[in-house]
Design a protein around this motif. Structure first.
Motif, PDB file in Angstrom:
ATOM      1  N   PHE A 168     -13.770   0.610  -0.008  1.00 17.88           N
ATOM      2  CA  PHE A 168     -13.465   2.317  -0.452  1.00 17.88           C
ATOM      3  C   PHE A 168     -14.140   2.449  -1.769  1.00 17.88           C
ATOM      4  O   PHE A 168     -13.729   3.759  -2.211  1.00 17.88           O
ATOM      5  CB  PHE A 168     -11.769   2.319  -0.404  1.00 17.88           C
ATOM      6  CG  PHE A 168     -11.380   2.631   0.882  1.00 17.88           C
ATOM      7  CD1 PHE A 168     -11.282   3.913   1.636  1.00 17.88           C
ATOM      8  CD2 PHE A 168     -10.946   1.116   1.626  1.00 17.88           C
ATOM      9  CE1 PHE A 168     -10.948   3.625   2.730  1.00 17.88           C
ATOM     10  CE2 PHE A 168     -10.029   1.434   2.922  1.00 17.88           C
ATOM     11  CZ  PHE A 168     -10.212   2.483   3.551  1.00 17.88           C
ATOM     12  N   GLU A 169     -14.861   1.984  -2.413  1.00 17.18           N
ATOM     13  CA  GLU A 169     -15.455   2.329  -3.494  1.00 17.18           C
ATOM     14  C   GLU A 169     -16.214   3.833  -3.422  1.00 17.18           C
ATOM     15  O   GLU A 169     -17.134   3.635  -2.459  1.00 17.18           O
ATOM     16  CB  GLU A 169     -16.742   1.316  -3.872  1.00 17.18           C
ATOM     17  CG  GLU A 169     -15.808   0.207  -4.791  1.00 17.18           C
ATOM     18  CD  GLU A 169     -16.922  -0.760  -5.590  1.00 17.18           C
ATOM     19  OE1 GLU A 169     -17.987  -0.413  -5.826  1.00 17.18           O
ATOM     20  OE2 GLU A 169     -16.455  -1.896  -5.563  1.00 17.18           O
ATOM     21  N   GLY A 170     -15.902   4.705  -4.068  1.00 15.58           N
ATOM     22  CA  GLY A 170     -16.801   5.986  -4.109  1.00 15.58           C
ATOM     23  C   GLY A 170     -16.361   6.687  -2.503  1.00 15.58           C
ATOM     24  O   GLY A 170     -16.795   7.805  -2.262  1.00 15.58           O
ATOM     25  N   PHE A 171     -15.314   6.101  -1.923  1.00 22.08           N
ATOM     26  CA  PHE A 171     -14.793   7.055  -0.637  1.00 22.08           C
ATOM     27  C   PHE A 171     -14.255   8.433  -1.127  1.00 22.08           C
ATOM     28  O   PHE A 171     -13.449   8.471  -1.765  1.00 22.08           O
ATOM     29  CB  PHE A 171     -13.729   6.256  -0.145  1.00 22.08           C
ATOM     30  CG  PHE A 171     -13.296   6.717   1.103  1.00 22.08           C
ATOM     31  CD1 PHE A 171     -13.859   6.915   2.602  1.00 22.08           C
ATOM     32  CD2 PHE A 171     -12.101   7.469   1.049  1.00 22.08           C
ATOM     33  CE1 PHE A 171     -13.372   7.284   3.475  1.00 22.08           C
ATOM     34  CE2 PHE A 171     -11.577   8.072   2.215  1.00 22.08           C
ATOM     35  CZ  PHE A 171     -11.973   8.057   3.386  1.00 22.08           C
ATOM     36  N   ARG A 172     -14.925   9.427  -0.209  1.00 19.78           N
ATOM     37  CA  ARG A 172     -14.216  10.550  -0.327  1.00 19.78           C
ATOM     38  C   ARG A 172     -14.397  11.137   1.156  1.00 19.78           C
ATOM     39  O   ARG A 172     -15.274  10.901   1.782  1.00 19.78           O
ATOM     40  CB  ARG A 172     -15.351  11.477  -1.255  1.00 19.78           C
ATOM     41  CG  ARG A 172     -15.110  11.254  -2.711  1.00 19.78           C
ATOM     42  CD  ARG A 172     -15.583  12.295  -3.498  1.00 19.78           C
ATOM     43  NE  ARG A 172     -15.462  13.603  -3.248  1.00 19.78           N
ATOM     44  CZ  ARG A 172     -16.288  14.701  -3.079  1.00 19.78           C
ATOM     45  NH1 ARG A 172     -17.508  14.140  -3.538  1.00 19.78           N
ATOM     46  NH2 ARG A 172     -15.780  15.876  -2.638  1.00 19.78           N
TER      47      ARG A 172
END
Length: 136
Positions: free
Chosen positions: A119-123
């Motif tokens: 979910f790193e950087g998840f938008r």
């Protein structure tokens, strides 16, 4: 119905009664896949999950989770991020409030995926845009 027909009928951002039809389609394919591995159309299931993700209705989280856990093929086809149409934090909080074994299993999977960096950087908006590119 196949993936192409669903995309043509509902697009990537269904609304209103189209959402209900997408949910029913996903339930049916999930049941088929659970009964007999390969009987459900996992690509169609994935598309339905993308459509529900784009709608961002938090109550769809467990429906998407059920589809994801229907079989190994479904688990590989349906990204864990598709549970999070309302966002990761909101989804984890929602699952915590439900206090059911199914909700806890989904929450634990989200926590594991988050720890693994999935979910790193998840938008939500960016993830939706990736699927727009994928299906065009």
């Amino acid at each position: 119905m196949d993936e192409d027909e669903s995309l043509r009928l509902y697009g990537l951002h269904p609304v209103g009664t189209d959402l209900d039809e997408v949910r029913e389609l996903l339930r049916g394919q999930t049941e088929r896949e659970r009964r007999s591995h390969g009987a459900g159309d996992t690509e169609l299931m994935k598309l339905c999950c993308v459509q529900l993700f784009n709608a961002g209705v938090i109550d769809d989280v467990l429906l998407i989770w059920s589809a994801k856990t229907a079989s190994m093929d479904a688990a590989c086809s349906i990204d864990v991020q598709l549970l999070c149409g309302q966002g990761l934090t909101e989804t984890k909080a929602y699952l915590s409030r439900l206090r059911t074994p199914e909700a806890e299993a989904a929450r634990q999977r989200l926590l594991q995926s988050e720890e693994a960096g999935d979910f790193e950087g998840f938008r939500v908006e960016e993830y939706s845009a990736q699927y727009t590119d994928y299906y065009e």
